[in-house]
Enzyme design. Structure first.
Site, PDB file in Angstrom:
ATOM      1  N   ASP A   1      -4.878   3.449  -2.137  1.00  0.00           N
ATOM      2  CA  ASP A   1      -6.056   3.760  -1.329  1.00  0.00           C
ATOM      3  C   ASP A   1      -6.597   5.137  -1.675  1.00  0.00           C
ATOM      4  O   ASP A   1      -5.903   6.144  -1.522  1.00  0.00           O
ATOM      5  CB  ASP A   1      -5.697   3.724   0.152  1.00  0.00           C
ATOM      6  CG  ASP A   1      -5.448   2.309   0.660  1.00  0.00           C
ATOM      7  OD1 ASP A   1      -6.338   1.461   0.470  1.00  0.00           O
ATOM      8  OD2 ASP A   1      -4.374   2.052   1.229  1.00  0.00           O
TER       9      ASP A   1
ATOM     10  N   GLY B   1       1.157  -2.109   4.314  1.00  0.00           N
ATOM     11  CA  GLY B   1       1.737  -0.781   4.153  1.00  0.00           C
ATOM     12  C   GLY B   1       2.942  -0.572   5.035  1.00  0.00           C
ATOM     13  O   GLY B   1       4.082  -0.700   4.617  1.00  0.00           O
TER      14      GLY B   1
ATOM     15  N   HIS C   1      -1.017  -1.294  -4.311  1.00  0.00           N
ATOM     16  CA  HIS C   1      -2.314  -0.975  -3.735  1.00  0.00           C
ATOM     17  C   HIS C   1      -2.440   0.535  -3.529  1.00  0.00           C
ATOM     18  O   HIS C   1      -1.588   1.151  -2.879  1.00  0.00           O
ATOM     19  CB  HIS C   1      -2.487  -1.692  -2.388  1.00  0.00           C
ATOM     20  CG  HIS C   1      -3.881  -1.681  -1.862  1.00  0.00           C
ATOM     21  ND1 HIS C   1      -4.860  -2.549  -2.314  1.00  0.00           N
ATOM     22  CD2 HIS C   1      -4.479  -0.908  -0.928  1.00  0.00           C
ATOM     23  CE1 HIS C   1      -5.992  -2.312  -1.669  1.00  0.00           C
ATOM     24  NE2 HIS C   1      -5.784  -1.308  -0.824  1.00  0.00           N
TER      25      HIS C   1
ATOM     26  N   MET D   1     -11.571  -6.343   5.030  1.00  0.00           N
ATOM     27  CA  MET D   1     -10.856  -5.373   5.852  1.00  0.00           C
ATOM     28  C   MET D   1     -10.712  -5.915   7.275  1.00  0.00           C
ATOM     29  O   MET D   1     -11.698  -6.294   7.905  1.00  0.00           O
ATOM     30  CB  MET D   1     -11.594  -4.037   5.889  1.00  0.00           C
ATOM     31  CG  MET D   1     -11.666  -3.301   4.554  1.00  0.00           C
ATOM     32  SD  MET D   1     -10.039  -2.823   3.905  1.00  0.00           S
ATOM     33  CE  MET D   1      -9.430  -1.736   5.208  1.00  0.00           C
TER      34      MET D   1
ATOM     35  N   MET E   1      -9.447   7.801  -0.708  1.00  0.00           N
ATOM     36  CA  MET E   1     -10.385   8.139   0.368  1.00  0.00           C
ATOM     37  C   MET E   1     -10.944   9.543   0.146  1.00  0.00           C
ATOM     38  O   MET E   1     -10.217  10.432  -0.296  1.00  0.00           O
ATOM     39  CB  MET E   1      -9.677   8.077   1.724  1.00  0.00           C
ATOM     40  CG  MET E   1      -8.943   6.780   1.992  1.00  0.00           C
ATOM     41  SD  MET E   1      -8.154   6.790   3.614  1.00  0.00           S
ATOM     42  CE  MET E   1      -7.051   5.385   3.453  1.00  0.00           C
TER      43      MET E   1
ATOM     44  N   SER F   1       0.830  -1.197   0.000  1.00  0.00           N
ATOM     45  CA  SER F   1       0.000   0.000   0.000  1.00  0.00           C
ATOM     46  C   SER F   1       0.866   1.248   0.000  1.00  0.00           C
ATOM     47  O   SER F   1       1.649   1.465   0.925  1.00  0.00           O
ATOM     48  CB  SER F   1      -0.908   0.016   1.232  1.00  0.00           C
ATOM     49  OG  SER F   1      -1.562   1.262   1.342  1.00  0.00           O
TER      50      SER F   1
ATOM     51  N   GLY G   1      -3.799   4.096   7.952  1.00  0.00           N
ATOM     52  CA  GLY G   1      -2.836   3.019   8.044  1.00  0.00           C
ATOM     53  C   GLY G   1      -2.335   2.853   9.463  1.00  0.00           C
ATOM     54  O   GLY G   1      -2.542   3.706  10.326  1.00  0.00           O
TER      55      GLY G   1
ATOM     56  N   MET H   1     -12.401   3.854  -1.292  1.00  0.00           N
ATOM     57  CA  MET H   1     -13.100   4.031  -0.014  1.00  0.00           C
ATOM     58  C   MET H   1     -13.863   5.343  -0.084  1.00  0.00           C
ATOM     59  O   MET H   1     -13.547   6.331   0.596  1.00  0.00           O
ATOM     60  CB  MET H   1     -12.088   4.017   1.134  1.00  0.00           C
ATOM     61  CG  MET H   1     -11.495   2.656   1.375  1.00  0.00           C
ATOM     62  SD  MET H   1     -10.279   2.653   2.712  1.00  0.00           S
ATOM     63  CE  MET H   1      -8.783   2.717   1.750  1.00  0.00           C
TER      64      MET H   1
ATOM     65  N   ASP I   1      -6.690  -6.732   4.015  1.00  0.00           N
ATOM     66  CA  ASP I   1      -6.005  -5.456   4.212  1.00  0.00           C
ATOM     67  C   ASP I   1      -6.249  -4.979   5.636  1.00  0.00           C
ATOM     68  O   ASP I   1      -7.397  -4.893   6.079  1.00  0.00           O
ATOM     69  CB  ASP I   1      -6.540  -4.430   3.206  1.00  0.00           C
ATOM     70  CG  ASP I   1      -5.843  -3.074   3.295  1.00  0.00           C
ATOM     71  OD1 ASP I   1      -4.887  -2.927   4.076  1.00  0.00           O
ATOM     72  OD2 ASP I   1      -6.256  -2.160   2.555  1.00  0.00           O
ATOM     73  N   GLY I   2      -5.140  -4.680   6.356  1.00  0.00           N
ATOM     74  CA  GLY I   2      -5.268  -4.113   7.690  1.00  0.00           C
ATOM     75  C   GLY I   2      -4.425  -4.826   8.720  1.00  0.00           C
ATOM     76  O   GLY I   2      -4.696  -5.979   9.068  1.00  0.00           O
TER      77      GLY I   2
ATOM     78  N   HIS J   1      -8.292   0.867  -4.471  1.00  0.00           N
ATOM     79  CA  HIS J   1      -9.332   0.623  -3.478  1.00  0.00           C
ATOM     80  C   HIS J   1     -10.107   1.923  -3.245  1.00  0.00           C
ATOM     81  O   HIS J   1      -9.577   2.869  -2.659  1.00  0.00           O
ATOM     82  CB  HIS J   1      -8.649   0.130  -2.189  1.00  0.00           C
ATOM     83  CG  HIS J   1      -9.595  -0.176  -1.073  1.00  0.00           C
ATOM     84  ND1 HIS J   1      -9.150  -0.456   0.209  1.00  0.00           N
ATOM     85  CD2 HIS J   1     -10.947  -0.256  -1.013  1.00  0.00           C
ATOM     86  CE1 HIS J   1     -10.186  -0.679   0.991  1.00  0.00           C
ATOM     87  NE2 HIS J   1     -11.290  -0.557   0.276  1.00  0.00           N
TER      88      HIS J   1
END
Length: 212
Positions: free
Chosen positions: A36, A195, A34, A138, A38, A9, A145, A69, A173-174, A67
């Protein structure tokens, strides 16, 4: 088990040296990148948008795993697809018509993914697995992150695996590190997003290898 797809990420990369940090994970053996996205509404954070994805596409050969979000993802699928996304993942919780979104993504010749937040039961989404290329579980609340891994979320993976077509990519992810990666892959995941574990490591290549 077949090779685990590792998707670092860039949320944990140095944005002032983004090309350098992308090349770093590419050279270290990453499979995807990846990204992200947002919007400050669906999640309480704002990150990057279409122009950055377009710029990233110019400096890497890695598939871009984007991704979304965001609220109203249907408004942004075409711009992100044209910017170079190879996989577009939207949130189940953000849309009303799953089939419509999946069809729209696939109309651009790219893979369609769907993500579920920690409080979403896998039972709610099993009926959609056959139309997806990727299902993202998730294991933290999306938005920031560096959060701690929630194993009860990973326990959704075997439920999904039992009902999924063989070619479905089950991504997590997470809070992913060498220990939590093993938990997820033992449950049946075949793609991992990480990440901080990768980008804060002293040896990025070793970090990626440890996730496999």
């Amino acid at each position: 088990m077949s090779k685990i797809i590792i998707s670092p990420s860039i949320l944990s990369a140095d944005f002032a040296n983004l090309e350098r940090d992308i090349k770093c994970v590419e050279d270290a053996g990453a499979d995807w990148l990846h990204v992200d996205v947002m919007d400050g509404h669906f999640v309480p954070n704002i990150t990057i948008g279409v122009p950055v994805v377009k710029s990233i596409k110019k400096v890497t050969n890695l598939p871009l795993d984007v991704h979304l979000m965001i609220e109203n993802p249907e408004k942004y699928i075409e711009p992100f697809a044209k910017a170079g996304a190879d996989i577009l993942t939207f949130h189940y919780e953000a849309v009303k018509d799953i089939q419509l979104i999946v069809d729209l993504i696939k109309s651009f010749g790219i893979k369609a993914g769907m993500s579920i937040k920690p409080k979403t039961s896998p039972d709610e989404i099993l009926k959609y697995l056959g139309i997806l290329d990727l299902l993202l579980v998730m294991t933290v609340e999306p938005g920031f992150g560096g959060q701690s891994f929630m194993e009860d979320c990973a326990e959704k993976i075997p439920v999904i695996k039992r009902h999924a077509p063989e070619n479905l990519i089950i991504q997590v992810d997470g809070g992913i590190n060498a220990q939590t990666a093993k938990i997820c892959t033992d449950y049946g995941a075949n793609s991992l997003v990480a990440g901080n574990y990768i980008y804060k490591s002293d040896n990025i290549k070793s970090a990626i290898l440890s996730l496999r």
